[in-house]
Enzyme design. Structure first.
Site, PDB file in Angstrom:
ATOM      1  N   ILE A 286       0.530  -0.987   0.174  1.00  0.00           N
ATOM      2  CA  ILE A 286       0.180  -0.296   0.093  1.00  0.00           C
ATOM      3  C   ILE A 286       0.980   1.412   0.150  1.00  0.00           C
ATOM      4  CG2 ILE A 286      -1.508   0.996   1.953  1.00  0.00           C
ATOM      5  CD1 ILE A 286      -2.926  -1.469   2.495  1.00  0.00           C
ATOM      6  N   GLU A 287       1.443   1.487   1.081  1.00  0.00           N
ATOM      7  CA  GLU A 287       2.302   2.098   0.437  1.00  0.00           C
ATOM      8  C   GLU A 287       3.830   2.690   0.063  1.00  0.00           C
ATOM      9  OE1 GLU A 287       2.581  -0.301   2.694  1.00  0.00           O
ATOM     10  OE2 GLU A 287       4.590  -0.805   2.932  1.00  0.00           O
ATOM     11  N   ASP A 297      -5.515   2.494   6.015  1.00  0.00           N
ATOM     12  CA  ASP A 297      -4.415   1.671   7.781  1.00  0.00           C
ATOM     13  C   ASP A 297      -5.442   0.610   8.078  1.00  0.00           C
ATOM     14  OD1 ASP A 297      -3.471   1.791   9.814  1.00  0.00           O
ATOM     15  OD2 ASP A 297      -3.520   4.167  10.662  1.00  0.00           O
ATOM     16  N   GLN A 314       1.069  -3.861   9.785  1.00  0.00           N
ATOM     17  CA  GLN A 314       0.214  -2.808   8.529  1.00  0.00           C
ATOM     18  C   GLN A 314       0.940  -1.443   9.531  1.00  0.00           C
ATOM     19  OE1 GLN A 314      -2.130  -1.447   7.879  1.00  0.00           O
ATOM     20  NE2 GLN A 314      -1.739  -0.874   5.622  1.00  0.00           N
ATOM     21  N   GLU A 315       0.026  -1.578  10.379  1.00  0.00           N
ATOM     22  CA  GLU A 315      -0.591  -0.343  11.142  1.00  0.00           C
ATOM     23  C   GLU A 315       0.819   0.732  11.841  1.00  0.00           C
ATOM     24  OE1 GLU A 315      -3.508   0.861  14.210  1.00  0.00           O
ATOM     25  OE2 GLU A 315      -3.949   2.487  13.296  1.00  0.00           O
ATOM     26  N   GLU A 316       1.180  -1.077  12.374  1.00  0.00           N
ATOM     27  CA  GLU A 316       2.399  -0.182  13.316  1.00  0.00           C
ATOM     28  C   GLU A 316       3.799   0.149  12.681  1.00  0.00           C
ATOM     29  OE1 GLU A 316       0.568  -2.571  14.174  1.00  0.00           O
ATOM     30  OE2 GLU A 316       0.744  -2.987  16.070  1.00  0.00           O
ATOM     31  N   ASN A 435      -5.752  -7.062   2.832  1.00  0.00           N
ATOM     32  CA  ASN A 435      -6.225  -7.786   3.863  1.00  0.00           C
ATOM     33  C   ASN A 435      -6.719  -7.600   4.871  1.00  0.00           C
ATOM     34  OD1 ASN A 435      -5.669  -9.845   1.710  1.00  0.00           O
ATOM     35  ND2 ASN A 435      -3.761 -10.285   2.561  1.00  0.00           N
ATOM     36  N   GLY A 437      -7.796  -6.979   8.520  1.00  0.00           N
ATOM     37  CA  GLY A 437      -9.116  -7.701   9.279  1.00  0.00           C
ATOM     38  C   GLY A 437      -8.082  -8.547   9.130  1.00  0.00           C
ATOM     39  N   CYS A 438      -7.777  -9.429   8.484  1.00  0.00           N
ATOM     40  CA  CYS A 438      -6.628 -10.395   7.673  1.00  0.00           C
ATOM     41  C   CYS A 438      -5.632 -11.557   8.790  1.00  0.00           C
ATOM     42  CB  CYS A 438      -7.231 -10.851   6.791  1.00  0.00           C
ATOM     43  SG  CYS A 438      -8.504 -10.528   5.830  1.00  0.00           S
ATOM     44  N   GLY A 439      -5.131 -10.082   9.629  1.00  0.00           N
ATOM     45  CA  GLY A 439      -3.818 -11.330  10.052  1.00  0.00           C
ATOM     46  C   GLY A 439      -4.187 -10.950  11.545  1.00  0.00           C
TER      47      GLY A 439
END
Ligand code: AR6
Length: 541
Positions: A286-287, A297, A314-316, A435, A437-439
């Site tokens: 994404i980034e 995010d 991902q978010e962190e 993905n 919500g899928c991790g």
């Protein structure tokens, strides 16, 4: 070095709407009731000079609606006076004394942080910080940091009453509201987080004032048993401060809490629109590859999730390579189910490699090629949406859970400005996702892909989907999209009812499904479900 990506299907990336090309002309920047602008206007981006703060003199806002500033005259703290007598002192004066003293190494840094956080003496430890400078970095890197960079971070932090002169509103639940501030102001606020100066933000109990807010002081990054990931996180933070103290960025950033009233959501059960266009790729992130798109995010309701503790997904990672995002934690209350959070203009400072436990800082990242809009913001739009944690596989297909996720994604994708325009005038950038919500949150990738496609469609955006190296998922998403838009065009209402039917199948079979959601949808129409026990209405055997 970016590879040419040939491993994609669907609409070519260069045919998706992107900012700045698809952006409406921005109105002149100024504060309104729901938008606080912390700089002086009229404003014009100047690559050499940071904007002026507004107002010219520090104005305090020590109350329940604003961030309690470390430099507030009302910020007082017990201090060990003469003859060991406890006295109350202005905490900013203690902070000033501490930060102006010489800090030659990590042990002294610990000492000074504890001077104005004496309640946490013996409670906070600084093992990770010490490990970084005594075992990981070289002597010359250490000398450079303590000799050159740290004094500048201290100076930046102490500039707080001159740079952040206006009370910063808390973005509380239930209201759409924005804050625009300069990258310099963010750097100053982050410098204060680095030195752990924010008052009222360390207590953890349910009755504490900021219980429903993320943490902001960086002490949690310094403590704990040193582990590789935390050391790499600190390197991202140091990289950020090294850059901004050498060459202060001069643009602006806008943070918006987006609240959608419960009556303003699409009536999903009556929406007969077919899905919008899709670009899907197994390569890319994404980034790195979402330039000009609305990048998602995969958030926690407390923005940034575990960025200041252990998390590193991902978010962190996004917050670490774009640390300006971390400042959202200072003023954003936990998100509700009908809310999202949009960040426009955050710069990327670091490159990285690996993921989760293998995450590694890989040096500088030059974001200067990203264009800026008329408000001096980098054209990088990121929308934070927090998925549900899935505890029971089958239940995520239930109608109310699916609608919760549809509404959440819709909150993230909808343009609240755009909703007031007639549809033909809207030319919104595509959503760039994967993905969601899928991790860490354990959702089903196929279900969540479909949910995001439906929500993006309702919000009038195409979708660019990166499957994170999952070749099969790439083909599956492409195929189901083709099926639902070309082979057998179905509206969102019908897709929703198919998901609910699938839930019925799962509930009845009480074992691991022998076909995934996409296979099921196709089978419903090709007749191959007959003679199986998969349909909810068929008699139980
Ligand atoms: N680009 C595209 N796809 C990615 C990327 C990327 N940069 N990084 C990961 N993925 P996860 P969640 C894929 O677990 O389940 C955090 O702590 C990859 O397949 O981060 O929504 C938050 O603060 C990965 O498995 O998102 C929340 O607390 C998948 O996306 C929580 O995690 C999901 O990434 C959210 O967890």
């Amino acid at each position: 070095q970016r590879k040419a990506n040939s491993d994609w299907k669907g609409k070519p990336l260069n045919r998706l709407n992107k900012i700045p090309d698809c952006m409406e002309k921005l109105p002149a920047l100024h504060s309104t009731e729901n938008h606080t602008v912390l700089i002086k206007v009229p404003y014009k981006y100047d690559p050499k000079t940071p904007p002026m703060p507004h107002p010219a003199q520090y104005k305090d806002g020590w109350n329940n609606d604003h961030v309690k500033m470390p430099c507030s005259p009302q910020n007082e703290y017990p201090f060990q006076g003469k003859n060991n007598k406890q006295i109350l002192r202005k905490r900013w004066e203690i902070i000033e004394e501490a930060l102006l003293s010489k800090i030659p190494g990590p042990y002294e840094l610990e000492d000074i942080i504890l001077k104005y956080n004496s309640r946490y003496f013996g409670k906070w430890n600084f093992e990770t910080l010490k490990c970084l400078f005594t075992e990981d970095l070289t002597q010359s890197e250490r000398n450079h940091f303590f000799g050159e960079v740290l004094p500048k971070i201290a100076k930046l932090a102490l500039n707080l009453p001159h740079l952040c002169t206006q009370p910063i509103p808390l973005l509380k639940k239930g209201k759409t509201r924005s804050i625009t501030l300069s990258q310099q102001q963010i750097a100053c606020l982050l410098a204060n987080a680095f030195f752990c100066t924010y008052p009222r933000r360390n207590a953890k109990g349910k009755s504490s004032e900021f219980f429903n807010y993320p943490s902001i002081n960086f002490n949690s990054l310094y403590d704990g048993m040193p582990n590789c990931v935390k050391l790499e996180k600190l390197k991202c933070i140091i990289q950020y401060f090294s850059r901004v103290t050498k060459n202060m960025p001069t643009g602006l950033v806008t943070f918006t809490r987006q609240h959608v009233g419960l009556i303003d959501f699409p009536k999903w059960d009556n929406l007969d629109t077919t899905l919008r266009d899709l670009h899907v790729s197994a390569e890319g992130t994404i980034e790195d590859d979402g330039e000009g798109l609305l990048q998602v995010d995969f958030a926690n309701k407390y923005l940034g999730g575990g960025v200041l503790t252990h998390g590193c997904v991902q978010e962190e990672i996004r917050f670490l390579i774009c640390p300006e995002m971390i400042i959202s934690r200072l003023f954003t209350e936990g998100l509700e189910k009908n809310e999202s959070f949009v960040m426009k203009g955050c710069e990327r400072f670091s490159s990285y490699d690996g993921y989760a436990r293998t995450f590694e800082w890989k040096g500088d990242y030059d974001d200067s090629k990203t264009p800026r809009d008329d408000w001096g913001r980098l054209c990088t739009h990121v929308t934070a949406i927090d998925a549900l944690v899935i505890h029971h596989y089958d239940r995520q297909f239930k109608g109310d859970i699916v609608k919760r996720e549809l509404n959440k994604a819709y909150c993230g994708f909808v343009s609240l400005r755009g909703t007031k325009n007639p549809p033909h005038e809207i030319n919104l950038s595509a959503v760039c996702t994967g993905n969601w919500g899928c991790g860490a949150f354990g959702g089903d990738k196929r279900l969540k892909a479909l949910i995001q496609l439906m929500a993006a469609t309702a919000a009038k955006r195409d979708v660019c989907y990166y499957t994170f190296d999952d070749e099969r998922l790439k083909n599956d998403i492409y195929n189901i999209h083709q099926y639902l838009t070309v082979t057998n065009p179905l509206g969102i209402d019908t897709i929703l009812s198919l998901i609910e039917r699938y839930e019925g199948v799962l509930r009845k079979s009480r074992r691991k499904p022998n076909m995934n959601l996409f296979e099921y949808i196709v089978k419903v129409f090709d007749g191959s479900l007959e003679n199986t026990d998969s349909e909810p209405d068929s008699p139980a055997i």
